[in-house]
Scaffold this motif. Structure first.
Motif, PDB file in Angstrom:
ATOM      1  N   GLY A 198       0.863  -1.040  -0.154  1.00  0.00           N
ATOM      2  CA  GLY A 198      -0.121   0.137  -0.039  1.00  0.00           C
ATOM      3  C   GLY A 198       0.887   0.886  -0.230  1.00  0.00           C
ATOM      4  N   VAL A 199       1.367   1.719   0.580  1.00  0.00           N
ATOM      5  CA  VAL A 199       2.935   2.787   1.009  1.00  0.00           C
ATOM      6  C   VAL A 199       3.709   2.747  -0.530  1.00  0.00           C
ATOM      7  N   TYR A 200       3.631   1.431  -1.378  1.00  0.00           N
ATOM      8  CA  TYR A 200       4.038   1.723  -2.262  1.00  0.00           C
ATOM      9  C   TYR A 200       3.799   1.849  -3.562  1.00  0.00           C
ATOM     10  N   ILE A 201       2.371   2.127  -3.397  1.00  0.00           N
ATOM     11  CA  ILE A 201       1.710   2.766  -4.106  1.00  0.00           C
ATOM     12  C   ILE A 201       1.184   4.596  -3.679  1.00  0.00           C
ATOM     13  N   THR A 202       1.749   4.906  -3.076  1.00  0.00           N
ATOM     14  CA  THR A 202       1.518   6.268  -2.560  1.00  0.00           C
ATOM     15  C   THR A 202       2.416   6.559  -2.814  1.00  0.00           C
ATOM     16  N   LEU A 249      -2.587  -7.310  -8.033  1.00  0.00           N
ATOM     17  CA  LEU A 249      -2.361  -5.915  -8.095  1.00  0.00           C
ATOM     18  C   LEU A 249      -1.229  -5.780  -9.149  1.00  0.00           C
ATOM     19  N   ASP A 250      -0.276  -5.954  -9.012  1.00  0.00           N
ATOM     20  CA  ASP A 250       0.325  -6.696 -10.632  1.00  0.00           C
ATOM     21  C   ASP A 250      -0.449  -6.478 -12.008  1.00  0.00           C
ATOM     22  N   LEU A 251      -1.577  -7.003 -12.038  1.00  0.00           N
ATOM     23  CA  LEU A 251      -2.527  -7.080 -13.039  1.00  0.00           C
ATOM     24  C   LEU A 251      -3.248  -6.082 -13.205  1.00  0.00           C
ATOM     25  N   PHE A 252      -3.340  -5.419 -12.224  1.00  0.00           N
ATOM     26  CA  PHE A 252      -4.590  -4.207 -12.276  1.00  0.00           C
ATOM     27  C   PHE A 252      -3.532  -2.777 -12.368  1.00  0.00           C
ATOM     28  N   LEU A 253      -2.003  -2.871 -12.871  1.00  0.00           N
ATOM     29  CA  LEU A 253      -0.892  -2.060 -12.725  1.00  0.00           C
ATOM     30  C   LEU A 253      -0.623  -2.141 -14.487  1.00  0.00           C
ATOM     31  N   HIS A 254      -1.134  -2.612 -15.082  1.00  0.00           N
ATOM     32  CA  HIS A 254      -1.021  -3.065 -16.438  1.00  0.00           C
ATOM     33  C   HIS A 254      -2.213  -2.984 -17.175  1.00  0.00           C
ATOM     34  N   THR A 255      -3.891  -3.004 -16.862  1.00  0.00           N
ATOM     35  CA  THR A 255      -4.481  -2.489 -17.186  1.00  0.00           C
ATOM     36  C   THR A 255      -4.551  -0.752 -18.143  1.00  0.00           C
ATOM     37  N   ASP A 256      -5.725  -0.365 -18.236  1.00  0.00           N
ATOM     38  CA  ASP A 256      -5.256   1.311 -18.902  1.00  0.00           C
ATOM     39  C   ASP A 256      -5.583   1.906 -17.491  1.00  0.00           C
ATOM     40  N   LEU A 257      -6.735   1.733 -16.769  1.00  0.00           N
ATOM     41  CA  LEU A 257      -6.258   2.297 -15.793  1.00  0.00           C
ATOM     42  C   LEU A 257      -5.570   1.876 -14.687  1.00  0.00           C
ATOM     43  N   GLY A 258      -3.976   0.941 -14.398  1.00  0.00           N
ATOM     44  CA  GLY A 258      -3.416   1.068 -13.826  1.00  0.00           C
ATOM     45  C   GLY A 258      -2.412   1.722 -14.845  1.00  0.00           C
ATOM     46  N   LEU A 259      -2.423   1.683 -16.214  1.00  0.00           N
ATOM     47  CA  LEU A 259      -1.381   2.591 -16.493  1.00  0.00           C
ATOM     48  C   LEU A 259      -1.179   3.900 -16.395  1.00  0.00           C
ATOM     49  N   SER A 260      -2.620   4.203 -16.192  1.00  0.00           N
ATOM     50  CA  SER A 260      -3.589   5.719 -16.146  1.00  0.00           C
ATOM     51  C   SER A 260      -2.696   6.308 -15.140  1.00  0.00           C
ATOM     52  N   LEU A 304       2.403   7.107  -7.016  1.00  0.00           N
ATOM     53  CA  LEU A 304       2.028   8.205  -7.547  1.00  0.00           C
ATOM     54  C   LEU A 304       2.797   9.181  -6.554  1.00  0.00           C
ATOM     55  N   ASP A 305       3.649   8.715  -6.238  1.00  0.00           N
ATOM     56  CA  ASP A 305       4.454  10.531  -5.502  1.00  0.00           C
ATOM     57  C   ASP A 305       3.899  11.173  -4.543  1.00  0.00           C
ATOM     58  N   PHE A 306       3.566  10.425  -3.483  1.00  0.00           N
ATOM     59  CA  PHE A 306       2.291  11.186  -2.821  1.00  0.00           C
ATOM     60  C   PHE A 306       2.717  10.732  -1.362  1.00  0.00           C
ATOM     61  N   PRO A 307       2.977  12.020  -0.733  1.00  0.00           N
ATOM     62  CA  PRO A 307       3.330  11.901   0.867  1.00  0.00           C
ATOM     63  C   PRO A 307       2.144  11.489   1.819  1.00  0.00           C
ATOM     64  N   GLY A 312      -5.935   6.037  -6.304  1.00  0.00           N
ATOM     65  CA  GLY A 312      -4.437   5.113  -5.931  1.00  0.00           C
ATOM     66  C   GLY A 312      -4.289   5.596  -4.414  1.00  0.00           C
ATOM     67  N   ILE A 313      -4.765   6.132  -4.182  1.00  0.00           N
ATOM     68  CA  ILE A 313      -4.268   6.593  -2.740  1.00  0.00           C
ATOM     69  C   ILE A 313      -5.664   5.204  -1.844  1.00  0.00           C
ATOM     70  N   SER A 314      -7.069   5.870  -2.213  1.00  0.00           N
ATOM     71  CA  SER A 314      -8.148   4.105  -1.684  1.00  0.00           C
ATOM     72  C   SER A 314      -7.304   3.351  -1.257  1.00  0.00           C
ATOM     73  N   ILE A 315      -6.891   2.753  -2.818  1.00  0.00           N
ATOM     74  CA  ILE A 315      -6.209   1.098  -2.707  1.00  0.00           C
ATOM     75  C   ILE A 315      -4.931   0.484  -1.874  1.00  0.00           C
ATOM     76  N   SER A 316      -4.366   1.858  -1.561  1.00  0.00           N
ATOM     77  CA  SER A 316      -3.152   1.959  -0.917  1.00  0.00           C
ATOM     78  C   SER A 316      -3.867   1.688   0.416  1.00  0.00           C
ATOM     79  N   ASN A 317      -4.603   2.961   1.236  1.00  0.00           N
ATOM     80  CA  ASN A 317      -5.092   2.441   2.140  1.00  0.00           C
ATOM     81  C   ASN A 317      -6.246   1.500   2.995  1.00  0.00           C
ATOM     82  N   GLY A 318      -6.842   0.723   1.622  1.00  0.00           N
ATOM     83  CA  GLY A 318      -7.058  -0.374   1.672  1.00  0.00           C
ATOM     84  C   GLY A 318      -6.458  -1.675   1.933  1.00  0.00           C
ATOM     85  N   LEU A 319      -5.054  -1.594   1.152  1.00  0.00           N
ATOM     86  CA  LEU A 319      -4.140  -2.311   1.827  1.00  0.00           C
ATOM     87  C   LEU A 319      -3.359  -2.168   3.602  1.00  0.00           C
TER      88      LEU A 319
END
Length: 304
Positions: A21-25, A139-150, A29-32, A175-182
């Motif tokens: 989850g922390v990796y995503i942000t 998560l890997d599969l999601f990040l390779h979808t169109d939405l994940g690439l966006s 996302l480069d989001f602190p 992205g922040i939602s998925i991160s905090n969900g995990l």
């Protein structure tokens, strides 16, 4: 020693979900995002209260994930729609979650000893590798979808992806939602593994997550998404093993855990820079030696 290492691996596997989850942000996302300290406790609070009321631990874990999604969405909305600085958005949500978590728990801590949990019939060391790998692959599969690439493009260059018609506000919130969900899911599993949820259980989680990400990347590298997420998982386990070994030093106490975490993160952050600096100096010396040799040969040739 063996039992402490086994315990460290078990904790590393559970905290690995939080590290993803922390990796995503942090990386994608480069989001602190400091919401992590609050959403981790939210997941633990939801799990402990609902399990103590007789609900299925698997259902409870999913609801904890949903609670984390909601907390992350609030942070994302504060940042994107409220135009509040990303760091401040996370701090505000973390503060708000403290009171929310206290409302959920209704007291400083709730015990689930004697209740059925996901670890009642199977050891975390047996169950968690399957759970963690499944989440990693999804998560890997999601990040390779169109939405994940966006989502990935939003972190790399938000202005460019907006020029292609993508809504960066929506991808940031997602992205922040998925991160905090995990993160909340990890908190729920930690509460079930330790046997209780505490209002302060999330303190310092963002540092632990960053340590796992940084250590994993420093040791195992981070090329493709598959390799990066795998490095994060291994980084979480390595971090827990290092902490377990450090605490076995005679003059170390359990209260030194935060200090150990800070030192590990500092070393992990400084090591790549030192390594790069050594390589640059080595290359510069080789270049100087080559130039000196070439100049010497030309001087000899000129004498003739």
């Amino acid at each position: 020693m063996v039992s402490s290492l086994i315990g460290a691996v078990e904790l590393g596997l559970i905290y690995a979900i939080m590290a993803l989850g922390v990796y995503i942000t942090f990386r994608i996302l480069d989001f602190p995002d400091l919401t992590v300290d609050g959403s981790f406790a939210t997941g633990g609070a939801i799990a402990a209260v609902m399990i103590s009321h007789g609900y299925s631990p698997w259902l409870v874990s999913l609801l904890a994930f949903a609670g984390g999604l909601a907390a992350g969405a609030c942070t994302g909305l504060l940042h994107t729609k409220g135009k509040i600085n990303g760091l401040l958005s996370g701090i505000l949500m973390m503060i708000a979650l403290y009171s929310i978590n206290m409302r959920i728990l209704d007291k400083p801590n709730v015990s689930v000893y004697g209740e059925d949990t996901v670890f009642t019939s199977i050891s975390p060391l047996v169950l968690m590798p399957f759970v963690v790998i499944a989440i990693k692959l999804l998560l890997d599969l999601f990040l390779h979808t169109d939405l994940g690439l966006s989502l990935r493009a939003t972190g790399d260059n938000a202005r460019m992806i907006r020029s292609f018609g993508a809504n960066t506000d929506n991808t940031t919130i997602l992205g922040i939602s998925i991160s905090n969900g995990l993160v909340a899911l990890s908190g729920a599993l930690i509460a079930q593994q330790s046997g209780f949820a505490d209002i302060t259980m999330g303190v310092g989680m963002i540092v632990i997550g960053l340590a796992s990400v940084i250590i994993g990347e420093a040791i195992f590298g981070a090329g493709s998404v598959f390799r990066a997420t795998f490095a994060v998982l291994l980084g979480s386990i390595v971090y827990r093993i290092v902490v377990a070994l450090a605490l076995r030093v005679e003059w170390m106490e359990a209260s030194d855990l935060k200090l150990i975490t800070a030192v590990i993160v500092i070393i992990a952050l400084v090591f790549p820079s030192v390594q790069r600096s050594i390589k640059q100096k080595s290359a510069a010396r080789r270049r100087s030696a080559e130039l000196a040799t070439l100049a010497s040969k030309k001087s000899i040739g000129g004498d003739y």
